[in-house]
Design an enzyme around this catalytic site. Sequence first.
Site, short mmCIF file in Angstrom:
data_model
loop_
_atom_site.label_atom_id
_atom_site.label_comp_id
_atom_site.label_asym_id
_atom_site.label_seq_id
_atom_site.Cartn_x
_atom_site.Cartn_y
_atom_site.Cartn_z
N GLU A 579 16.40 24.56 71.00
CA GLU A 579 15.49 24.86 72.35
C GLU A 579 16.62 25.10 73.49
O GLU A 579 16.16 25.90 74.45
CB GLU A 579 14.61 23.58 72.89
CG GLU A 579 13.54 23.33 71.68
CD GLU A 579 12.71 24.41 71.57
OE1 GLU A 579 12.28 25.29 72.52
OE2 GLU A 579 12.19 24.90 70.33
N ASP A 635 17.55 28.64 65.02
CA ASP A 635 17.72 27.70 64.15
C ASP A 635 18.99 27.53 63.73
O ASP A 635 19.50 26.31 63.54
CB ASP A 635 16.64 28.14 62.63
CG ASP A 635 15.39 28.02 62.97
OD1 ASP A 635 14.67 27.37 64.20
OD2 ASP A 635 14.40 28.66 62.16
#
Length: 729
Positions: A579, A635
């Site tokens: 994030e 990711d």
Amino acid sequence: MQEAGDRAVRPQGATARSPAAGGMGAAWSQQRPAEGEPPAEPRAWWAVLRRVLLAILILSLMLASSVLLVYILRGCAPSPCKRQVCWDLLARYLASGNTSAAPCSDFFTYVCGNSQSVQSLVEENRGRLREILENPNSWPPGSGEEKAVHFYNSCMDTDAIEMAGAGPLRQVIEELGGWRISGNWTSLDFNRTLILLMSQYNHFPFFRADLRPHPAPPHRPVIQIDQPEFDIPRKEKQEQKIYAQILREYLTYLNRLGILLGGDPGKVQEHAFSSISIASRLFRFLKPLEQPSTRGTHYQEVTIDQLQEMAPAIDWLSCLRATFTPMSLSSSEPLVVHDLEYLKNMSRLVEEQLSNNRDFLQSYMILGLAGTLAPALDSQFREARRSLNQKLRELTEWPPVPEGPRWMECVEKTGTFFQSTLAPLFLREAFSPSTRSAAMELFTAIKEALVTRLKRLHWMDDRTRKEAQDRVTQLQVKMGPPDWALKPALAGEESQDIQLGPSFLQSILSCVRSLRARNIRKSTQPPSPHPSPWEVSVHYSAPEHAVVFPAGLLQPPLFHPGYPRAVNFGAAGSIMARELLRIFDQLLLPGGCPTCDSRALEGALLCLEQRYAALSPPGRSPFISAHALLESAADLGGLVTALQAYNKRLLGRRGETTLPRLDLRPQQLFFQSYAQMMCRQLSGQDAPEKHSPPTLRVHGPLSNARAFSRYFSCPRSAPLNPSNRCQLW
């Protein structure tokens, strides 16, 4: 005499030498003690004793050193976690894994099996809310808690919903002036009907109007006019033959709706076909879909007056005033428009329909509303909607929507409308100060690792690197419950204007109006992300430059203060890191970083595409959109950043633990927990263009982490141990 003389000239302590020995060694057996000296035998025993004592001392020191070394090694080596939360997590891992799969070839199957950690966390959070709502407490009359429980119970009362049938929706249609399908139609003013749909039923048939932060700094709240949401998928993604089948399925659905609402079959068929024709024409006016990452970069700012001139069929000031009450709007109010050409063409279409087919335009609006409200009606309406969704997903090759129990749907609705009421009750059950403290400690470690990692990015120039590091260090983090969730007074304010009606549909509509009014009131306050505490999605607010990790995410099996650190870093830590990296999505887009080494950056992204393509099934594209590529890049960076932070913690602290009866080193447990966090199947709410498949979200980052191959001893030929790795993060 000679012998005596010889003794006299020998030095004290010298020994006689045997001729046969040739001077090699001392002949103790032939030596006699000198006169006046003690016998030689006691001295020899003393020497032996000293040697024995010395040997014992050395052995004792060696034994003590060994014990100390074992103690030190035991202190450094991981010990099994014996807490109940660890045994519970072990049971999850053992139940979900498939150890017959080769970890270096298919780590997803090896770890996940049938597990869906994130989905199970969503269900467990809803289960806590269910317990709260079904707990036989006595709440004060008229309180938010009493209304929330009443709303939940009316949602669960399917017998009453079945008895009401289509009656509640027919009443709504009458309030809108009726329609030609049923024979009773009062031709109201078009804009009056549109105002009612937008303000009273939250339905936007021709465009979407929402209050959002302005796309440009300082991100003040502004009304944004957008494309409407359509039930039918966009044609540009479908083959002609498939799209024709989609239209037929949607036509069947509209026919079912019209007949369930008491319409004449012949008229229903005609009006359903006309509704599809109107929708198809609106489709042709739409711009190609923008990627979410570039959303907000293309917009126009106009006043209400200017928009009225360009799209005159809509009474913009009246519609927006009614929808955004109690905001004070004037004709000079600025608006943000993302597709002005669509609004112009839409206005021409509405004017044409008003001149020639006013009744078809009315039916188009009402059929759209009926589709929106169908989930609040009886089983016939819900089955019609479920059948349509299933057919559309089959035709578009999207995964089917699993049908969950009724209580989950009712809990979700209740949580949406009574957020402030249920938040303190949920937090009391599911979140503690120790959890918040441990999560903040984890986030600090992740943030420090990312700042360090940014120094080594070969494609980033010094100025961009400094700006990126500043953005990370200046980011505000809100861990767990937001401030409003800790203010009980909000619960009473939230539910004051909710009037629960005799039917479930009437209760739904009252809650919808109340929620819209609350959101408008919040717009006058400083912008702030406010996810529900039971949510599992991270929220980022650009105006505040703040990220919120909701309490619902910081739960087992993703996080717990009592877990081994490898579990928390691998699961929750990877989420936190990814994030943070999402802040830099813009840099990865073409032209997003003009001063960076574009050749190196493009090469790293191309490497990422090729790596994922090598792991994808033949004939399947790993990235349906640029958005999926950005998600996969996040990711990848999330995994390596969390691993770096974890390794630093290993160097600085002792007492590492691992799961009992699971033969995994801490680093292996780190990768296991990362994969567990990704264990899921695409759900009905997941659009394929948003993410790569879950298997790729596991295998892609792991194959790019050299440490994974090392700790799992992967051979060079293994799919997850490639010869080259991408140097993106």
